[in-house]
Design a protein around this motif. Structure first.
Motif: not given
Length: 349
Positions: A326, A324, A322, A305, A329
């Motif tokens: 979680s 994320e 980017t 992340p 992407f």
């Protein structure tokens, strides 16, 4: 038992030892009842009118036990287990996929219900027949999850932290058994969640799946390209999607689809590079098509992340993406100009 597979075709009728006369469905007025491929009131041998309702998922547990048996004793590949069904079976297939994403590689669901939206009416009545009134005291599973929440497909796919199995579905706007109002919320939630989902609908009734175009009928075989140990693409925000409306059968396109004809080939999933050719192809498709692409079930390409990646779409200049919190992407607006598709290459920067 097939030469290269095991097909388990269970029946959703469970012997409960008495006619369930309080059920609104006369089919339950016998000692064997339908369980919506879920389960039933823990006190069903006595009554379903129990005030506080506890309904364990007996049927789901049985189905999972059958899967484990086939894998353990018949040599079935754990990475290649699929679930498919129609009507109540399609509803059960979607529920199994969302409740147990670690078990099933992909799903085919014909005219499923995605949620029980109105206790006492619509499809919820069939669940109430064996569980009891859902609008009275809170009904819960054996784990204490509210029963209506357990069957809330839009909520479950939106809240899923795992890669849910790709779901290929069909629905009819004039389906008297499966009210159309249940469908748009699930379509919208799957798109927002960037989980793999494709649907075709028309203005037909409960048997509409037989009227679907040949490429949609081919979804019954397409599910077998997915595996639990192989990455795939989830699509969202496709420019070719049709309007499904807000739940009124007359609102939106009478015939339409989401993510129809989208696919991929030439997948490379390594520690440093994720590359794939994104395609869009079905009879009558109009190019160009653009779609957001989210790689799912990645096996080797796992940037942390916050990592900034470089995504190159065809001959376009690389764009920064980017990762994320979680771990997901998404590469937005991947443009597909023709049937040959577009090569997408994602690298660690």
């Amino acid at each position: 038992l097939q030469p290269d597979s095991v097909v388990i075709t269970p029946m959703d009728r469970v012997w409960v030892g008495r006619p369930v006369l309080e059920s609104k469905d006369r089919r339950d007025h016998c000692p064997a009842v339908s369980t919506w491929w879920f389960g039933y009131n823990a006190e069903i041998r006595r009554t379903t009118q129990t005030g506080a309702i506890v309904a364990p998922n007996y049927t789901e547990r049985l189905l999972l036990a059958l899967v484990r048996w086939a894998q353990r004793d018949l040599g079935c590949d754990p990475g290649a287990t699929y679930v498919r069904g129609g009507s109540m079976g399609g509803s059960g297939a979607v529920a199994l996929a969302l409740h147990f994403p670690e078990v099933f590689a992909a799903v085919l669901a014909q005219v499923p219900v995605y949620a029980m939206t109105r206790p006492g009416s619509g499809s919820a009545v069939r669940l109430e027949c064996v569980c009891g009134p859902l609008g009275a005291d809170p009904a819960v599973t054996a784990d204490g999850v509210p029963l209506l929440q357990y069957f809330d497909g839009p909520r479950n796919i939106q809240a899923a932290s795992a890669d849910t199995p790709p779901i290929f579905a069909t629905n009819g706007r004039r389906d008297a058994s499966i009210p159309w109002e249940n469908n748009p919320p699930f379509y919208a939630a799957a798109n927002r969640a960037r989980q793999a989902f494709a649907v075709y609908w028309n203005n037909g009734g409960h048997g509409m799946s037989g009227e679907a175009p040949a490429d949609v009928k081919a979804w019954s075989d397409a599910i077998y390209r997915y595996r639990l140990d192989t990455s795939y693409l989830a699509f969202s925000e496709c420019s070719d999607d049709r309007r499904y409306g807000h739940g009124d059968p007359a609102d939106g396109d009478l015939e339409g689809w989401i993510n129809r004809g989208l696919g991929w080939s030439g997948l490379e999933d390594s520690a440093e590079v994720y590359a794939v050719t994104v395609t869009a192809d079905y009879p009558g498709v109009t190019y160009p098509v653009s779609v957001a692409v989210t790689p799912r079930r990645r096996q080797s390409f796992r940037p942390p992340p916050g990592a900034v990646l470089l995504a190159q779409v065809g001959a376009e200049a690389p764009q920064a993406v980017t990762v994320e919190p979680s771990g997901l992407f998404t590469v937005p607006a991947v443009r597909i100009a023709d049937a040959a598709g577009t090569r997408l290459v994602i690298r660690r920067r």
